[in-house]
Design a protein around this motif. Structure first.
Motif, short mmCIF file in Angstrom:
data_model
loop_
_atom_site.label_atom_id
_atom_site.label_comp_id
_atom_site.label_asym_id
_atom_site.label_seq_id
_atom_site.Cartn_x
_atom_site.Cartn_y
_atom_site.Cartn_z
N CYS A 1 -15.76 -90.66 138.73
CA CYS A 1 -16.62 -91.49 137.89
C CYS A 1 -18.10 -91.23 138.15
O CYS A 1 -18.95 -91.86 137.53
CB CYS A 1 -16.28 -92.97 138.07
N CYS A 2 -18.40 -90.32 139.05
CA CYS A 2 -19.80 -89.98 139.37
C CYS A 2 -20.15 -88.55 138.97
O CYS A 2 -21.31 -88.15 139.07
CB CYS A 2 -20.04 -90.12 140.86
N HIS B 1 -22.61 -86.24 133.29
CA HIS B 1 -22.20 -87.61 133.57
C HIS B 1 -23.12 -88.56 132.79
O HIS B 1 -24.32 -88.34 132.71
CB HIS B 1 -22.38 -87.83 135.08
N LEU C 1 -28.09 -92.89 134.06
CA LEU C 1 -28.47 -92.40 135.38
C LEU C 1 -28.80 -90.91 135.29
O LEU C 1 -28.13 -90.16 134.56
CB LEU C 1 -27.31 -92.60 136.37
N CYS D 1 -24.01 -87.29 138.65
CA CYS D 1 -25.04 -88.29 138.92
C CYS D 1 -25.92 -87.78 140.06
O CYS D 1 -25.42 -87.27 141.07
CB CYS D 1 -24.39 -89.62 139.32
N PHE E 1 -27.30 -89.25 142.32
CA PHE E 1 -27.11 -89.95 143.60
C PHE E 1 -25.75 -89.67 144.24
O PHE E 1 -25.42 -90.27 145.26
CB PHE E 1 -27.27 -91.47 143.38
N TYR E 2 -25.01 -88.74 143.66
CA TYR E 2 -23.67 -88.45 144.18
C TYR E 2 -23.73 -87.36 145.24
O TYR E 2 -24.43 -86.37 145.09
CB TYR E 2 -22.75 -88.01 143.05
N CYS F 1 -21.81 -92.45 147.41
CA CYS F 1 -22.97 -92.83 146.61
C CYS F 1 -24.13 -93.05 147.57
O CYS F 1 -24.04 -93.90 148.46
CB CYS F 1 -22.65 -94.12 145.84
N VAL G 1 -26.88 -94.40 147.01
CA VAL G 1 -27.61 -95.65 146.74
C VAL G 1 -26.62 -96.81 146.63
O VAL G 1 -26.79 -97.70 145.80
CB VAL G 1 -28.48 -95.54 145.46
N ARG H 1 -26.56 -99.59 143.67
CA ARG H 1 -25.97 -98.95 142.50
C ARG H 1 -25.87 -99.95 141.34
O ARG H 1 -25.73 -101.16 141.57
CB ARG H 1 -24.60 -98.34 142.84
N PRO H 2 -25.95 -99.44 140.10
CA PRO H 2 -25.95 -100.34 138.94
C PRO H 2 -24.61 -101.06 138.77
O PRO H 2 -23.59 -100.63 139.33
CB PRO H 2 -26.19 -99.41 137.76
N CYS I 1 -21.46 -99.14 137.93
CA CYS I 1 -20.81 -98.44 139.05
C CYS I 1 -20.05 -99.43 139.94
O CYS I 1 -18.96 -99.13 140.42
CB CYS I 1 -21.84 -97.71 139.89
S1 SF4 Z 1 -25.14 -94.45 141.27
FE1 SF4 Z 1 -23.60 -94.01 142.86
S2 SF4 Z 1 -21.68 -94.95 142.13
FE2 SF4 Z 1 -23.07 -94.78 140.37
S3 SF4 Z 1 -22.52 -92.84 139.36
FE3 SF4 Z 1 -24.20 -92.44 140.81
S4 SF4 Z 1 -23.21 -91.79 142.72
FE4 SF4 Z 1 -21.64 -92.81 141.44
#
Ligand code: SF4
Ligand code: SF4
Length: 229
Positions: A36-37, A60, A107, A115, A117-118, A127, A129, A133-134, A137
């Protein structure tokens, strides 16, 4: 679909205990697979320096609200564009560059379409963050069955009561009650926020003939770097 205001009333009346019951019935434990990231092409999954760029990945896309963008910026001292990009739906590539209007932020993604942040080490995703995270997520892979709310990663693959579950290898696993209640509370908060944002976008929309990309969010008309038009 009923009006956004009606759906917002329904979202505000959602019973967190009932949502938690539904989540327990479906079952969920995150395996940290990272699906999902990452980009639909599977991304690269590595941290900076370990990635291998792939051609034309389907990036993504995860919706992030304006205040969530600011919180992520503050968390890491990031610039706006480090965190978010215009949702690509409605934007076209032209000889003069990208053009069009869109109604959400997504994102930010890296060169692999993951993403930004992944991070992934030895096949285990993380993750960077996590605390900030939002809501999208925090609540994946679930959504609620209300019009005007988002249904991430396509059609539901399972459902119970008002809760829908989307593609995720962690579905069907036992979930402790406390975690189900936390998830349920976040799911309700997300449904309320999504509908408030949708109403805000509608109320603040102003047609524009500005060149380039314009994002209409609940705070007005913005450039891709988050500045107001
Ligand atoms: S913010 Fe974190 S949980 Fe959300 S998509 Fe990015 S890596 Fe995944
Ligand atoms: S797809 Fe499901 S199991 Fe995989 S990281 Fe996302 S929430 Fe966890």
């Amino acid at each position: 679909m009923d009006s956004l205001e009606t759906e917002l009333d329904r979202a505000r009346e959602l019973d967190v205990a009932e949502l938690a019951d539904a989540i327990e019935t479906i079952g969920f434990e995150c395996t940290r697979c990272g699906a999902c990231c990452k980009s639909e092409a599977g991304g690269c999954g590595g941290s900076e320096g370990e990635t291998e760029q792939i051609d034309d990945p389907e990036p993504h896309t995860a919706t992030v609200f304006p205040d969530e963008i600011r919180r992520l910026q503050d968390a890491g001292d990031y610039d706006f564009r480090d965190v978010a990009r215009p949702m690509p739906y409605g934007i076209e590539e032209t000889p003069d560059g990208p053009q069009g209007e869109t109604f959400e932020w997504a994102l930010q993604t890296d060169d692999c379409g993951d993403c930004t942040f992944y991070d992934e080490t030895d096949g285990v995703g993380a993750c960077t963050v996590h605390e900030d995270r939002p809501l999208i997520c925090k609540t994946y892979p679930f959504s609620v069955a209300l019009g005007g709310t988002s249904q991430p990663m396509g059609e539901a693959v399972d459902e119970a009561g008002m809760v829908r579950a989307h593609e995720c290898e962690g579905l069907g696993r036992d979930i402790p009650r406390e975690e189900a209640e936390e998830l349920a509370a976040a799911l309700k908060e997300r449904a309320v926020r999504e509908l408030e944002e949708a109403i805000g976008v509608r109320e603040n929309y102003e047609p524009t003939d500005a060149d380039g990309v314009v994002v209409h969010d609940s705070e007005g008309q913005k450039r891709p770097d988050g500045t107001e038009l």
